[in-house]
Write a protein that holds these residues in place. Structure first.
Motif, PDB file in Angstrom:
ATOM      1  N   UNK A   1       0.847  -1.193   0.000  1.00  0.00           N
ATOM      2  CA  UNK A   1       0.000   0.000   0.000  1.00  0.00           C
ATOM      3  C   UNK A   1       0.883   1.243   0.000  1.00  0.00           C
ATOM      4  N   UNK A   2       0.732   2.038  -1.046  1.00  0.00           N
ATOM      5  CA  UNK A   2       1.485   3.294  -1.157  1.00  0.00           C
ATOM      6  C   UNK A   2       2.974   3.078  -0.882  1.00  0.00           C
ATOM      7  N   UNK A   3       3.582   2.199  -1.667  1.00  0.00           N
ATOM      8  CA  UNK A   3       4.985   1.862  -1.462  1.00  0.00           C
ATOM      9  C   UNK A   3       5.923   3.027  -1.803  1.00  0.00           C
ATOM     10  N   UNK A   4       5.383   4.092  -2.405  1.00  0.00           N
ATOM     11  CA  UNK A   4       6.219   5.238  -2.780  1.00  0.00           C
ATOM     12  C   UNK A   4       5.948   6.468  -1.894  1.00  0.00           C
ATOM     13  N   UNK A   5       5.367   6.211  -0.730  1.00  0.00           N
ATOM     14  CA  UNK A   5       5.022   7.306   0.181  1.00  0.00           C
ATOM     15  C   UNK A   5       6.245   8.141   0.559  1.00  0.00           C
ATOM     16  N   UNK A   6       7.392   7.493   0.682  1.00  0.00           N
ATOM     17  CA  UNK A   6       8.607   8.210   1.096  1.00  0.00           C
ATOM     18  C   UNK A   6       9.047   9.246   0.062  1.00  0.00           C
ATOM     19  N   UNK A   7       8.503   9.146  -1.165  1.00  0.00           N
ATOM     20  CA  UNK A   7       8.879  10.090  -2.210  1.00  0.00           C
ATOM     21  C   UNK A   7       7.920  11.282  -2.291  1.00  0.00           C
ATOM     22  N   UNK A   8       6.893  11.256  -1.451  1.00  0.00           N
ATOM     23  CA  UNK A   8       5.917  12.348  -1.480  1.00  0.00           C
ATOM     24  C   UNK A   8       6.454  13.575  -0.731  1.00  0.00           C
ATOM     25  N   UNK A   9       5.847  14.735  -1.032  1.00  0.00           N
ATOM     26  CA  UNK A   9       6.162  15.950  -0.296  1.00  0.00           C
ATOM     27  C   UNK A   9       7.313  16.758  -0.849  1.00  0.00           C
ATOM     28  N   UNK A  10       7.847  16.357  -2.003  1.00  0.00           N
ATOM     29  CA  UNK A  10       8.945  17.108  -2.607  1.00  0.00           C
ATOM     30  C   UNK A  10       8.455  17.787  -3.882  1.00  0.00           C
ATOM     31  N   UNK A  11       9.225  18.769  -4.327  1.00  0.00           N
ATOM     32  CA  UNK A  11       8.942  19.348  -5.635  1.00  0.00           C
ATOM     33  C   UNK A  11       9.099  18.270  -6.702  1.00  0.00           C
ATOM     34  N   UNK A  12       8.164  18.199  -7.644  1.00  0.00           N
ATOM     35  CA  UNK A  12       8.202  17.202  -8.734  1.00  0.00           C
ATOM     36  C   UNK A  12       8.114  15.770  -8.204  1.00  0.00           C
ATOM     37  N   UNK A  13       7.455  15.566  -7.052  1.00  0.00           N
ATOM     38  CA  UNK A  13       7.320  14.222  -6.478  1.00  0.00           C
ATOM     39  C   UNK A  13       6.619  13.270  -7.436  1.00  0.00           C
ATOM     40  N   UNK A  14       5.593  13.754  -8.150  1.00  0.00           N
ATOM     41  CA  UNK A  14       4.830  12.887  -9.041  1.00  0.00           C
ATOM     42  C   UNK A  14       5.700  12.344 -10.162  1.00  0.00           C
ATOM     43  N   UNK A  15       6.569  13.188 -10.697  1.00  0.00           N
ATOM     44  CA  UNK A  15       7.492  12.754 -11.747  1.00  0.00           C
ATOM     45  C   UNK A  15       8.415  11.660 -11.231  1.00  0.00           C
ATOM     46  N   UNK A  16       8.977  11.878 -10.058  1.00  0.00           N
ATOM     47  CA  UNK A  16       9.904  10.898  -9.475  1.00  0.00           C
ATOM     48  C   UNK A  16       9.176   9.589  -9.158  1.00  0.00           C
ATOM     49  N   UNK A  17       7.955   9.693  -8.608  1.00  0.00           N
ATOM     50  CA  UNK A  17       7.188   8.493  -8.246  1.00  0.00           C
ATOM     51  C   UNK A  17       6.810   7.679  -9.481  1.00  0.00           C
ATOM     52  N   UNK A  18       6.328   8.355 -10.527  1.00  0.00           N
ATOM     53  CA  UNK A  18       5.934   7.652 -11.752  1.00  0.00           C
ATOM     54  C   UNK A  18       7.124   6.943 -12.392  1.00  0.00           C
TER      55      UNK A  18
ATOM     56  N   UNK B   1       9.942   5.977 -10.897  1.00  0.00           N
ATOM     57  CA  UNK B   1      10.362   4.877 -10.024  1.00  0.00           C
ATOM     58  C   UNK B   1       9.442   3.669 -10.186  1.00  0.00           C
ATOM     59  N   UNK B   2       8.140   3.935 -10.292  1.00  0.00           N
ATOM     60  CA  UNK B   2       7.180   2.849 -10.468  1.00  0.00           C
ATOM     61  C   UNK B   2       7.415   2.119 -11.787  1.00  0.00           C
ATOM     62  N   UNK B   3       7.662   2.863 -12.859  1.00  0.00           N
ATOM     63  CA  UNK B   3       7.908   2.239 -14.168  1.00  0.00           C
ATOM     64  C   UNK B   3       9.156   1.366 -14.141  1.00  0.00           C
ATOM     65  N   UNK B   4      10.198   1.833 -13.458  1.00  0.00           N
ATOM     66  CA  UNK B   4      11.432   1.048 -13.348  1.00  0.00           C
ATOM     67  C   UNK B   4      11.181  -0.233 -12.556  1.00  0.00           C
ATOM     68  N   UNK B   5      10.396  -0.125 -11.463  1.00  0.00           N
ATOM     69  CA  UNK B   5      10.097  -1.298 -10.648  1.00  0.00           C
ATOM     70  C   UNK B   5       9.303  -2.334 -11.438  1.00  0.00           C
ATOM     71  N   UNK B   6       8.315  -1.879 -12.203  1.00  0.00           N
ATOM     72  CA  UNK B   6       7.506  -2.797 -13.021  1.00  0.00           C
ATOM     73  C   UNK B   6       8.378  -3.467 -14.087  1.00  0.00           C
ATOM     74  N   UNK B   7       9.262  -2.677 -14.713  1.00  0.00           N
ATOM     75  CA  UNK B   7      10.162  -3.227 -15.725  1.00  0.00           C
ATOM     76  C   UNK B   7      11.078  -4.282 -15.111  1.00  0.00           C
ATOM     77  N   UNK B   8      11.606  -3.993 -13.912  1.00  0.00           N
ATOM     78  CA  UNK B   8      12.459  -4.968 -13.238  1.00  0.00           C
ATOM     79  C   UNK B   8      11.697  -6.252 -12.940  1.00  0.00           C
ATOM     80  N   UNK B   9      10.437  -6.123 -12.539  1.00  0.00           N
ATOM     81  CA  UNK B   9       9.628  -7.311 -12.256  1.00  0.00           C
ATOM     82  C   UNK B   9       9.412  -8.130 -13.530  1.00  0.00           C
TER      83      UNK B   9
END
Length: 325
Positions: A118-135, A137-145
Motif C-alpha cells: 500500500x502506497x509503497x512510494x510514500x517516502x517520495x511524497x512531499x517534494x517538488x516534482x514528487x509525481x514525476x519521481x514516483x511515476x 520509479x514505479x515504471x522502473x520497478x515494473x520493468x524490473x519485475x
C-alpha cells in the motif's frame, strides 16, 4: 542644532529648560537601531521569497532542477524503449518457445501486474516534482519485475531445451549400417516367411544384408545393456538402452566393439556384421523397442534419409519376402 524645549514652572512663575537625561537618549537611539535592523531583515526575507529577486544560489538550484527534469525525461524515453524490447521478447517467449515445448503461456495479468504494498512510494511524497519521481520509479520497478519473470521463464525453457536435446539424441534415428542406394535392405518389419521352417511368422525387426565385418553403428545415445550370445537365436548380439522407454537390439554379429555398461553415442561403431546364431547368411537383424514393445524401425530413420529415400525403403521393407533369420 537641536531645538531647546522649555516648560512653565508655576511655582516660580518662570520658564525653565527641559533637560533630557543622557540614559534616555541612549535608550531611544538603541531602540531606533534595533527597529531599523528588524525592518531591514524582514524586508530582505520578503525580497528573497519573491520571484523578482534571485540569488546566485537560486539560479544554480533552478538550473539543477531543470537538468534533473531533463534527465528524468531521457530516462523515461529509455524505459519506453526497454519496454518495447521486453514486449518483443515476451511475445516470442509465449508464441514460439513456450508453444514449441507445449508449455502454458504467461499472461499479461502476471507479467505486467503492479507491485504489492500500500502506497509503497510514500517516502517520495512531499517534494517538488514528487509525481514525476514516483511515476518514473514505479515504471522502473515494473520493468524490473517483468525482467525477473522473463528470466525465470527463459531458465525454464533452457532446462526444457536441454532435456529435449538429450531426448532427441537418445531416439534411434539412423540406420544401423551404411546403406547407400538402399542396397542392403533384405527384409522388413511384419509377417515374413521363416527361412528354416518356411512358415509365415512375425518378423520383429529389419534385416540388412552386408559382408561379414561391415561396421554396425549405434542408432542413438545410450548405455549398452548387454553384449553377449546368451539369447536364443540372436547369436552375438547387443542391446542398448537409450532411455525414455527406448531400446535397440543388434543381432548375428561377428564381433563386438563395445562392452556391457559402456556409454555410446549415435554413430559410434558398436560391432560388425556376421552370421552367428539362427542366421541363413551374413546380415544384421535390427529391432527397436518402445516401452518393452517392438515397433517398426522404419519409423525412426529420419536422421539420415530423405523423404524420397524413405518412400523407397518403405516400399522395399513392406514386400512379403523371406527373412534371413
Amino acid at each position: 542644532m537641536s531645538k531647546v524645549k522649555y516648560y512653565y514652572d508655576s511655582e516660580n512663575l518662570a520658564y525653565r529648560k527641559i533637560k533630557t537625561r543622557k540614559r534616555k537618549k541612549i535608550g531611544v537611539i538603541i531602540l531606533f537601531l534595533v527597529a531599523s535592523a528588524l525592518f531591514g531583515i524582514l524586508s530582505f526575507i520578503i525580497l528573497l521569497n519573491t520571484p523578482y529577486f534571485e540569488t546566485p544560489k537560486d539560479r544554480l538550484q533552478a538550473r539543477e532542477i531543470e537538468n534533473l527534469k531533463l534527465n528524468y525525461a531521457i530516462l523515461n524515453k529509455k524505459i519506453e524503449q526497454a519496454n518495447l524490447v521486453i514486449d518483443a521478447i515476451e511475445e516470442r517467449d509465449n508464441n514460439v518457445y513456450r508453444a514449441y515445448f507445449n508449455k502454458t503461456i504467461i499472461p499479461d495479468s502476471i507479467r505486467k501486474a503492479g507491485l504489492p504494498g500500500i502506497n509503497r512510494y510514500k517516502k517520495l511524497e512531499g517534494y517538488n516534482n514528487s509525481q514525476l519521481v514516483m511515476n518514473t520509479t514505479k515504471r522502473i520497478d515494473v520493468l524490473n519485475k517483468e525482467l525477473v519473470i522473463q528470466s525465470k521463464s527463459l531458465d525454464e525453457i533452457l532446462k526444457l531445451a536441454e532435456a529435449k536435446s538429450v531426448f532427441l539424441a537418445a531416439i534411434p534415428a539412423i540406420q544401423p549400417v551404411r546403406n547407400e542406394n538402399l542396397k542392403h535392405l533384405a527384409s522388413g518389419f511384419g509377417y515374413r516367411t521363416d527361412p528354416f521352417t518356411k512358415v509365415r511368422k512375425m518378423h520383429e525387426g529389419m534385416d540388412f544384408t552386408a559382408k561379414t565385418g561391415t561396421p554396425i553403428y549405434a542408432t542413438g545415445d545410450g548405455v549398452v545393456a548387454r553384449a553377449d550370445n546368451n539369447a536364443s537365436g540372436y547369436g552375438n548380439h547387443i542391446v542398448i538402452r537409450h532411455g525414455f522407454g527406448y531400446e535397440t537390439l543388434y543381432a548375428h554379429l561377428s564381433k563386438y566393439n563395445i562392452r556391457a555398461g559402456q556409454k555410446v553415442n549415435r554413430g559410434d561403431i558398436i560391432g560388425y556384421v556376421g552370421s552367428t546364431g539362427r542366421s541363413e547368411a551374413p546380415h544384421l537383424h535390427y529391432e527397436v523397442h518402445k516401452d518393452q514393445k517392438v515397433v517398426n524401425p522404419l519409423n525412426f530413420y529420419y536422421g539420415n534419409i530423405s523423404a524420397v529415400e524413405y518412400v523407397a525403403i518403405a516400399k522395399l521393407a513392406n514386400q512379403e519376402n523371406q527373412s534371413l533369420d
